[in-house]
Structures are given as C-alpha cells and as structure tokens.
Scaffold this motif. Structure first.
Motif, PDB file in Angstrom:
ATOM      1  N   ASP A   1       7.248  -6.616   9.861  1.00  0.00           N
ATOM      2  CA  ASP A   1       6.294  -7.290   8.970  1.00  0.00           C
ATOM      3  C   ASP A   1       6.116  -6.543   7.658  1.00  0.00           C
ATOM      4  N   LEU A   2       6.204  -5.201   7.711  1.00  0.00           N
ATOM      5  CA  LEU A   2       6.028  -4.386   6.504  1.00  0.00           C
ATOM      6  C   LEU A   2       7.303  -3.601   6.241  1.00  0.00           C
ATOM      7  N   SER A   3       8.047  -3.986   5.216  1.00  0.00           N
ATOM      8  CA  SER A   3       9.258  -3.258   4.837  1.00  0.00           C
ATOM      9  C   SER A   3       8.878  -1.957   4.119  1.00  0.00           C
ATOM     10  N   THR A   4       9.844  -1.077   4.011  1.00  0.00           N
ATOM     11  CA  THR A   4       9.607   0.242   3.407  1.00  0.00           C
ATOM     12  C   THR A   4      10.443   0.393   2.139  1.00  0.00           C
ATOM     13  N   ILE A   5       9.800   0.816   1.072  1.00  0.00           N
ATOM     14  CA  ILE A   5      10.490   1.137  -0.182  1.00  0.00           C
ATOM     15  C   ILE A   5      10.112   2.567  -0.565  1.00  0.00           C
ATOM     16  N   GLU A   6      11.116   3.418  -0.699  1.00  0.00           N
ATOM     17  CA  GLU A   6      10.897   4.798  -1.130  1.00  0.00           C
ATOM     18  C   GLU A   6      11.477   4.948  -2.532  1.00  0.00           C
ATOM     19  N   VAL A   7      10.638   5.311  -3.457  1.00  0.00           N
ATOM     20  CA  VAL A   7      11.056   5.410  -4.857  1.00  0.00           C
ATOM     21  C   VAL A   7      10.710   6.791  -5.392  1.00  0.00           C
ATOM     22  N   GLU A   8      11.689   7.409  -6.049  1.00  0.00           N
ATOM     23  CA  GLU A   8      11.503   8.733  -6.657  1.00  0.00           C
ATOM     24  C   GLU A   8      11.670   8.600  -8.173  1.00  0.00           C
TER      25      GLU A   8
ATOM     26  N   TRP B   1       5.833  17.041  -8.032  1.00  0.00           N
ATOM     27  CA  TRP B   1       6.231  18.438  -8.176  1.00  0.00           C
ATOM     28  C   TRP B   1       6.934  18.631  -9.517  1.00  0.00           C
ATOM     29  N   THR B   2       7.170  19.895  -9.862  1.00  0.00           N
ATOM     30  CA  THR B   2       7.820  20.275 -11.123  1.00  0.00           C
ATOM     31  C   THR B   2       8.939  21.246 -10.816  1.00  0.00           C
ATOM     32  N   ASP B   3      10.105  21.063 -11.473  1.00  0.00           N
ATOM     33  CA  ASP B   3      11.235  21.957 -11.203  1.00  0.00           C
ATOM     34  C   ASP B   3      11.223  23.145 -12.162  1.00  0.00           C
ATOM     35  N   ALA B   4      12.299  23.943 -12.127  1.00  0.00           N
ATOM     36  CA  ALA B   4      12.364  25.176 -12.924  1.00  0.00           C
ATOM     37  C   ALA B   4      12.409  24.896 -14.421  1.00  0.00           C
ATOM     38  N   ASN B   5      12.877  23.700 -14.799  1.00  0.00           N
ATOM     39  CA  ASN B   5      12.946  23.337 -16.218  1.00  0.00           C
ATOM     40  C   ASN B   5      11.723  22.560 -16.679  1.00  0.00           C
ATOM     41  N   ASP B   6      10.647  22.639 -15.910  1.00  0.00           N
ATOM     42  CA  ASP B   6       9.385  21.961 -16.227  1.00  0.00           C
ATOM     43  C   ASP B   6       9.520  20.434 -16.248  1.00  0.00           C
ATOM     44  N   ARG B   7      10.506  19.924 -15.529  1.00  0.00           N
ATOM     45  CA  ARG B   7      10.622  18.471 -15.378  1.00  0.00           C
ATOM     46  C   ARG B   7       9.725  18.026 -14.238  1.00  0.00           C
ATOM     47  N   ARG B   8       9.000  16.967 -14.456  1.00  0.00           N
ATOM     48  CA  ARG B   8       8.066  16.468 -13.452  1.00  0.00           C
ATOM     49  C   ARG B   8       8.712  15.354 -12.638  1.00  0.00           C
ATOM     50  N   PHE B   9       8.389  15.370 -11.333  1.00  0.00           N
ATOM     51  CA  PHE B   9       8.909  14.378 -10.396  1.00  0.00           C
ATOM     52  C   PHE B   9       7.744  13.802  -9.600  1.00  0.00           C
ATOM     53  N   SER B  10       7.935  12.589  -9.110  1.00  0.00           N
ATOM     54  CA  SER B  10       6.970  11.983  -8.195  1.00  0.00           C
ATOM     55  C   SER B  10       7.726  11.107  -7.203  1.00  0.00           C
ATOM     56  N   TRP B  11       7.178  10.997  -6.015  1.00  0.00           N
ATOM     57  CA  TRP B  11       7.829  10.232  -4.940  1.00  0.00           C
ATOM     58  C   TRP B  11       6.766   9.405  -4.217  1.00  0.00           C
ATOM     59  N   TYR B  12       7.101   8.158  -3.937  1.00  0.00           N
ATOM     60  CA  TYR B  12       6.169   7.253  -3.276  1.00  0.00           C
ATOM     61  C   TYR B  12       6.888   6.537  -2.134  1.00  0.00           C
ATOM     62  N   GLN B  13       6.146   6.348  -1.065  1.00  0.00           N
ATOM     63  CA  GLN B  13       6.609   5.492   0.044  1.00  0.00           C
ATOM     64  C   GLN B  13       5.683   4.285   0.104  1.00  0.00           C
ATOM     65  N   LEU B  14       6.244   3.113  -0.141  1.00  0.00           N
ATOM     66  CA  LEU B  14       5.468   1.883  -0.180  1.00  0.00           C
ATOM     67  C   LEU B  14       5.764   1.046   1.050  1.00  0.00           C
ATOM     68  N   ARG B  15       4.717   0.494   1.647  1.00  0.00           N
ATOM     69  CA  ARG B  15       4.857  -0.470   2.744  1.00  0.00           C
ATOM     70  C   ARG B  15       4.565  -1.855   2.165  1.00  0.00           C
ATOM     71  N   VAL B  16       5.593  -2.684   2.167  1.00  0.00           N
ATOM     72  CA  VAL B  16       5.555  -3.974   1.473  1.00  0.00           C
ATOM     73  C   VAL B  16       5.678  -5.093   2.502  1.00  0.00           C
TER      74      VAL B  16
ATOM     75  N   TYR C   1       0.851  -1.196   0.000  1.00  0.00           N
ATOM     76  CA  TYR C   1       0.000   0.000   0.000  1.00  0.00           C
ATOM     77  C   TYR C   1       0.885   1.244   0.000  1.00  0.00           C
ATOM     78  N   ILE C   2       0.353   2.311  -0.565  1.00  0.00           N
ATOM     79  CA  ILE C   2       1.087   3.577  -0.675  1.00  0.00           C
ATOM     80  C   ILE C   2       0.869   4.365   0.621  1.00  0.00           C
ATOM     81  N   ALA C   3       1.932   4.486   1.412  1.00  0.00           N
ATOM     82  CA  ALA C   3       1.829   5.209   2.683  1.00  0.00           C
ATOM     83  C   ALA C   3       1.898   6.713   2.489  1.00  0.00           C
ATOM     84  N   ASP C   4       2.635   7.161   1.461  1.00  0.00           N
ATOM     85  CA  ASP C   4       2.775   8.603   1.239  1.00  0.00           C
ATOM     86  C   ASP C   4       3.213   8.814  -0.214  1.00  0.00           C
ATOM     87  N   SER C   5       2.867   9.964  -0.779  1.00  0.00           N
ATOM     88  CA  SER C   5       3.267  10.265  -2.160  1.00  0.00           C
ATOM     89  C   SER C   5       3.254  11.766  -2.376  1.00  0.00           C
ATOM     90  N   ARG C   6       4.075  12.219  -3.342  1.00  0.00           N
ATOM     91  CA  ARG C   6       4.140  13.644  -3.704  1.00  0.00           C
ATOM     92  C   ARG C   6       4.474  13.764  -5.181  1.00  0.00           C
TER      93      ARG C   6
END
Length: 384
Positions: free
Chosen positions: A320-327, A212-227, A205-210
């Motif tokens: 029991d639930l490991s954490t994976i943070e992926v950007e 955003w866009t930087d100055a060069n209009d590049r898009r980013f996303s970040w997720y914290q998964l509990r596995v 399940y997705i515990a947290d996510s964000r």
C-alpha cells in the motif's frame, strides 16, 4: 543382641577380641542356637588350618626386581617432566619489551584507528535494505500430537491446499515498489522545503532523514518517503524533474509478493480450521492428559496464526505504501584562483585540524595507556 549381629561377631569370638559382656552374650546364645554353633565350628576349622601353615620365605630376587621396576618408572616420569618443562620454557618465556616501546606502539595504533574512524568520507551511513523476497516470514507446519489428531490435520491440510485460488486475481497482484534517486541541487534548504511540500501534495510522509557535510564542506541530505501506491509515479516524476534538480542516479525496483501472500493466506485458513477442530476435540476430552496435549497443540496453532497475520499485515503495508529514497547533493563550485597563498592557507588549515585530532586521540587513549602501564608494572613486580 540379635541373631544376625551374633553371626557377625563369631570371628571376633574365635580371636578372643570381645569384651566380657559380649563374650557372656555369645556363650549364652551359642548354647541355644544350633546354626551359630555349626558356623562357629566352621570358622574354628578354618582358623586352625591357617594357624598351622608354615611361613614361606620370598624368593631372593623379588626385592631387587621390585626396586628395579620402581627406578625405571621414576626415570620415565623424570624424562617426561623434563620434556614438559622444556616446552613450557620455550613457549611461555616472557618477552622483555621496554615499557616505552609498548606505550609508543599503543599510542600510534589508537591514533591511526581514530583517524580512520573520523574520516569525513565515512560519515555517510550505510543502509541495509530489506528484501521481502528473502524473508522467511512463514515456514512449514510442525506437528507433535497423537496419531488420531495428526490424521485429521493431514486430511484437512490436503483439502485446503487443493482448494482453487479465487481470492486474488491478476488485477489484484501484490507488488512492492521501491525507487532510489541521487539528485544535485543548488541549495539543500530548498530541497527540504520541496520535500515537505511534496509530502503534503501527494499524502506521503517522511519515514527517515539525515543531513551531513563532507570534507569539502559540501552539504548532503537523505530522505526516505513512504508514498501511497497510486501516488508513486507522480511523486517520482516531480522529484526527477529537471526544473527542480539534476538527476545523477535513478533506479526503480519492484517485488511481486503475490505468490507469498496467497501461500500465507492458505496457511492461515488451514491453521484457523485446525484451531476450530482442536477446540471441538478439547470439548470432548475426558482425561487430564488429553486436555493438556490438546491445549499444547492449540497454543502452537494460535502462535502460528498470529505470526502469519503479522506477516500479511507487513506485506499489505509494503504494498500500500511504496518507498522512495532520495539523496540530495549540494552543488559547490570550487574556486579556480587557488594560487600559492591559497594552497598554503589550505595546508595550514588541514595541519591544524590534524594536530587537533591527534591531541584529541591521545587524550582519549590516555586512560587505557595508564591502565596498561600499571598492569605492566604489577607484572614486573610480581616476577621480581
């Protein structure tokens, strides 16, 4: 009139300072009281000796000596006061700064601060990762009880601490797994869909996510998964697959909390045994003081039991639930045919944005600037 009151009025009787009624009462009492007559005679003798003393003239140099000391003291105080006044004038002399200069400096400071805060490079949130090994989730046992109870507790602690550990074997070690990845992908929207599908497949399940866009209009996303711990490696393998995205960074860390878990388990058993013992002592208590002391200790033990249970529950959850943070970073190919016109267009765009930000900053700072000017005006008016 009471006897004690009569004795207090004897000096006034000698000085003829009593009224007629008091004088009559005194006369009558003195006729009957031998003690008061004796004390009156003593007062009368002292009075006669004092009235027969001759007046002694003071020395001729007494008055000049006193006046000289007074003058010296006044000079010293005036000197100290002058030093204090000079220090006050030196340190507390108000600076005369034009209001226009103060306003200009304030506007420049607010604009600079706003630009720093609004810098797109600072939009990426900083994460504070919790390290269970640094947590003081448990502590020493604190006791404040009677000597008999304390002796029983210490014996019970030693017996429990010496008990062999046969609950957690090497195959049942408590290990917290954490992974962090930075991936480059062509389309952020595809990344989101992939994460959702991966969550369904591996029961994460997705515990947290964000996003955003930087100055060069590049898009980013970040997720914290509990596995689930059993699905940690397959999920990580899927995310780092070259068919899906390009891996820029990957780290895996483990934290073995088996020792802490065993220690908490022993302490929990210890406190449970203490709780049982205190309940037995409470049944045998005969006085109110004993009951209050035992209940106080019993409440302390119950609080520690709840705290240790909470810590064990947290560790179980982390194990029991490991954490994976992926950007994810969206790949954006910058154009090569910039040319002068493109450069001027980009410069104009940046200048427009800067001017807009400056106007917004001045508008945000205007109320504080008006308050500062009003305060400065009131200060000047008060000085005048």
């Amino acid at each position: 009139m009471r006897h004690e009151k009569i004795k207090e009025l004897l000096p006034l009787y000698i000085d003829n300072s009593l009224n007629k009624e008091e004088y009559t009462i005194m006369e009558k009492h003195l006729e009957e009281c031998e003690e008061c007559r004796a004390e009156l005679a003593e007062y009368q003798e002292n009075y006669n000796q004092l009235t027969n003393l001759k007046n002694i003239a003071p020395p001729e140099d007494l008055l000049p000596s006193i006046m000289n000391k007074i003058n010296k003291k006044d000079k010293k105080e005036n000197k100290q006061d002058s030093i204090v006044n000079r220090l006050k004038k030196y340190f507390f002399t108000p600076l005369r700064v034009p209001a226009g200069l103060v306003s200009t400096i304030a506007i420049i400071a607010v604009i600079a601060l706003t630009f720093v805060l609004n810098n797109p490079g600072n939009n990426i949130d900083q994460q504070n990762y919790f390290n269970p090994s640094d947590s003081n989730g448990y502590g020493g046992i604190y006791r404040q009880s009677s000597p008999e109870i304390a002796t029983q507790e210490i014996k019970m602690d030693k017996n429990l601490a010496a008990a062999p550990d046969n609950k957690i074997s090497t195959e049942q070690r408590k290990i917290i797994k954490t992974a962090r990845l930075n991936l480059e992908i062509d389309d952020i929207q595809v990344a989101h869909q992939y994460i959702v599908e991966l969550s369904r497949q591996y029961n994460t399940y997705i515990a947290d996510s964000r996003e955003w866009t930087d100055a060069n209009d590049r898009r980013f996303s970040w997720y914290q998964l509990r596995v689930p711990a059993d699905n940690f490696d397959p999920t990580l393998e899927k995310l780092s697959s070259e068919d899906f995205a390009s891996v820029n960074y990957q780290s895996i860390s483990t934290n073995d909390v088996t020792e802490e878990y065993i220690d908490i388990d022993i302490r929990l058993e210890n406190y449970l045994a203490q709780q049982k013992r205190y309940q037995q002592l409470l049944d045998k208590a005969s006085t109110v003081e004993e009951i209050l002391n035992i209940e106080k200790e019993l409440n302390r033990v119950r609080i520690e039991i709840e705290r240790l249970k909470g810590r064990m529950k947290y560790l179980d959850n982390q194990v029991d639930l490991s954490t994976i943070e992926v950007e994810f970073e969206e790949v954006k190919n910058l154009p090569t045919d910039w040319g002068i016109f493109k450069a001027l267009q980009n410069a104009l765009h940046r200048m427009t944005n800067s001017f807009y930000n400056m106007i917004a900053s001045i508008g945000a700072a205007l109320p504080y600037l008006l308050i500062g000017l009003l305060a400065y005006y009131l200060y000047k008016k008060k000085r005048q």
